[in-house]
Design a protein around this motif. Structure first.
Motif, mmCIF file in Angstrom:
data_model
loop_
_atom_site.group_PDB
_atom_site.id
_atom_site.type_symbol
_atom_site.label_atom_id
_atom_site.label_comp_id
_atom_site.label_asym_id
_atom_site.label_seq_id
_atom_site.Cartn_x
_atom_site.Cartn_y
_atom_site.Cartn_z
ATOM 1 N N ARG A 170 38.026 38.468 49.961
ATOM 2 C CA ARG A 170 39.041 39.322 50.340
ATOM 3 C C ARG A 170 39.843 38.253 49.651
ATOM 4 N NH1 ARG A 170 40.122 41.973 55.915
ATOM 5 N NH2 ARG A 170 40.116 40.071 56.630
ATOM 6 N N ASP A 194 41.142 42.626 46.139
ATOM 7 C CA ASP A 194 39.757 41.827 45.590
ATOM 8 C C ASP A 194 39.121 42.755 47.329
ATOM 9 O OD1 ASP A 194 39.424 42.350 43.224
ATOM 10 O OD2 ASP A 194 39.312 39.796 42.892
ATOM 11 N N MET A 196 38.922 44.723 49.266
ATOM 12 C CA MET A 196 39.812 46.189 50.301
ATOM 13 C C MET A 196 39.795 47.067 49.650
ATOM 14 S SD MET A 196 40.477 44.218 53.500
ATOM 15 C CE MET A 196 41.436 45.241 54.688
ATOM 16 N N GLU A 197 40.074 47.877 50.265
ATOM 17 C CA GLU A 197 40.941 50.181 49.630
ATOM 18 C C GLU A 197 42.078 50.221 49.750
ATOM 19 O OE1 GLU A 197 37.581 52.738 50.598
ATOM 20 O OE2 GLU A 197 36.294 51.325 51.171
ATOM 21 N N LEU A 198 42.954 50.307 49.251
ATOM 22 C CA LEU A 198 44.550 50.853 49.053
ATOM 23 C C LEU A 198 43.732 51.994 50.223
ATOM 24 C CD1 LEU A 198 45.573 50.435 46.036
ATOM 25 C CD2 LEU A 198 46.488 50.034 47.723
ATOM 26 N N SER A 199 44.678 52.877 50.613
ATOM 27 C CA SER A 199 44.792 53.737 52.032
ATOM 28 C C SER A 199 46.769 53.823 51.513
ATOM 29 C CB SER A 199 44.226 53.804 52.649
ATOM 30 O OG SER A 199 44.668 54.683 53.574
ATOM 31 N N THR A 209 39.557 47.882 56.631
ATOM 32 C CA THR A 209 39.039 47.464 56.002
ATOM 33 C C THR A 209 39.631 48.026 54.485
ATOM 34 O OG1 THR A 209 37.862 49.296 55.417
ATOM 35 C CG2 THR A 209 37.018 47.418 56.721
ATOM 36 N N LYS A 210 41.376 48.525 54.922
ATOM 37 C CA LYS A 210 42.065 49.856 54.711
ATOM 38 C C LYS A 210 43.957 48.716 54.634
ATOM 39 C CE LYS A 210 38.510 53.682 54.310
ATOM 40 N NZ LYS A 210 38.743 54.882 53.877
ATOM 41 N N HIS A 212 48.197 48.457 52.140
ATOM 42 C CA HIS A 212 48.843 49.081 50.876
ATOM 43 C C HIS A 212 49.948 47.284 50.929
ATOM 44 C CE1 HIS A 212 51.296 50.261 54.751
ATOM 45 N NE2 HIS A 212 52.203 49.817 53.884
ATOM 46 N N THR A 242 50.589 50.480 43.252
ATOM 47 C CA THR A 242 49.735 49.612 42.860
ATOM 48 C C THR A 242 50.626 48.053 41.505
ATOM 49 O OG1 THR A 242 48.715 50.687 41.155
ATOM 50 C CG2 THR A 242 47.702 50.346 43.242
#
Length: 280
Positions: A170, A194, A196-199, A209-210, A212, A242
């Motif tokens: 990550r 990398d 992780m997920e954007l939320s 796991t999410k 900003h 982003t």
């Protein structure tokens, strides 16, 4: 005989009025003298007692959290002191943490076993990476004395979690901008991510796991679990952006990209990166 009596009455009336007029300044003087005392009473401030912080232990995650493998669990305690195992074993105010996985809390006074379901942190650790199989688990943080004897349910805290996703690398990074670059203001900055997920902020708050992005100008990364401030130096991109454009004064600056969860709680150094740039 009537006139002398009237004269005497008139003299008495004048004397009485003169006496009352003379008394009025004294009354005013007394009121003025009493006023400061009334003012002092009115301006006295009473500080209400502050509520005591409750004793006990807790995690840096809440019930129902989704956590990736390798997530750094933090252990916190109020009311006792953390010390390595073997340190003053008879001292009821000192001890160390234990992590219980998918099992019941140990009664007070009972020695905690040492196995896969009872993990000891006898060096006095206050954090550890999550190393559990994928799926749902109940984890309990339990405090015990220097001889590993449980302090009981009063000094335990349990949460239900779900371990999701395999451990991956990550990181956050700047896209098209590197350490030592010379730039112009206003500067457009692009954020990379990398593992992780954007939320957006406020959504999926318990899903670790999410999250900003945040941009810190001329500041330091935010410690794991701490809320990222919101001010001119700490810019939040809570809509999941982003890219961003910032105004910078001429000279050298540091830019730190910091990733945080839906509650703006930092993921720490692992998900931050810092570069230096020079503005023309």
């Amino acid at each position: 005989m009537i006139r002398p009596i009237a004269a005497v009455a008139l003299v008495f009336l004048v004397a009485s009025c003169t006496s009352k007029k003379a008394e009025k300044p004294n009354q005013k003087t007394e009121k003025k003298a009493a006023a400061p005392a009334e003012k002092n009473v009115a301006t006295q401030e009473v500080t209400p007692p502050q509520p005591a912080q409750p004793q006990g232990v807790r995690f840096n995650v809440r019930d129902g959290a989704k956590l990736p493998q390798g997530f750094e669990l933090q252990f916190r305690i109020h009311g006792k002191t953390v010390a390595p195992a073997g340190t003053e074993p008879e001292n009821p105010d000192k001890g160390h943490f234990h992590l219980l996985v998918d099992t019941d809390t140990i009664p007070a006074g009972t020695v905690i076993p040492s196995d896969k379901k009872h993990i000891h942190f006898g060096k006095g650790q206050t954090s550890a990476p999550l190393d559990l199989p994928l799926g749902k688990h109940k984890i309990t943080l339990l405090f015990a004395d220097g001889a590993h004897r449980s302090f009981g349910p009063e000094w335990a805290s349990s949460v239900n979690i779900e371990v999701v996703g395999k451990a991956v690398h990550r990181r956050v990074y700047f896209v098209g901008l590197k350490d030592g670059d010379t730039v112009q203001s206003p500067l457009t900055v692009n954020f990379g991510l990398d593992g992780m997920e954007l939320s957006p902020a406020g959504q999926n708050a318990q899903d670790k796991t999410k999250g900003h992005h945040h941009l810190i100008i001329d500041g330091k990364p935010i410690a794991l679990g701490q809320v990222v401030p919101s001010d001119a130096q700490h810019k939040h991109y809570g809509s999941g952006q982003t890219t961003a454009t910032v105004e910078l004064e001429p000279g050298e600056h540091t830019l730190t990209l910091q990733f945080a969860d839906g509650l703006h709680q930092s993921y720490g150094d692992e998900l931050s990166t810092t570069i230096k740039v020079t503005v023309k």
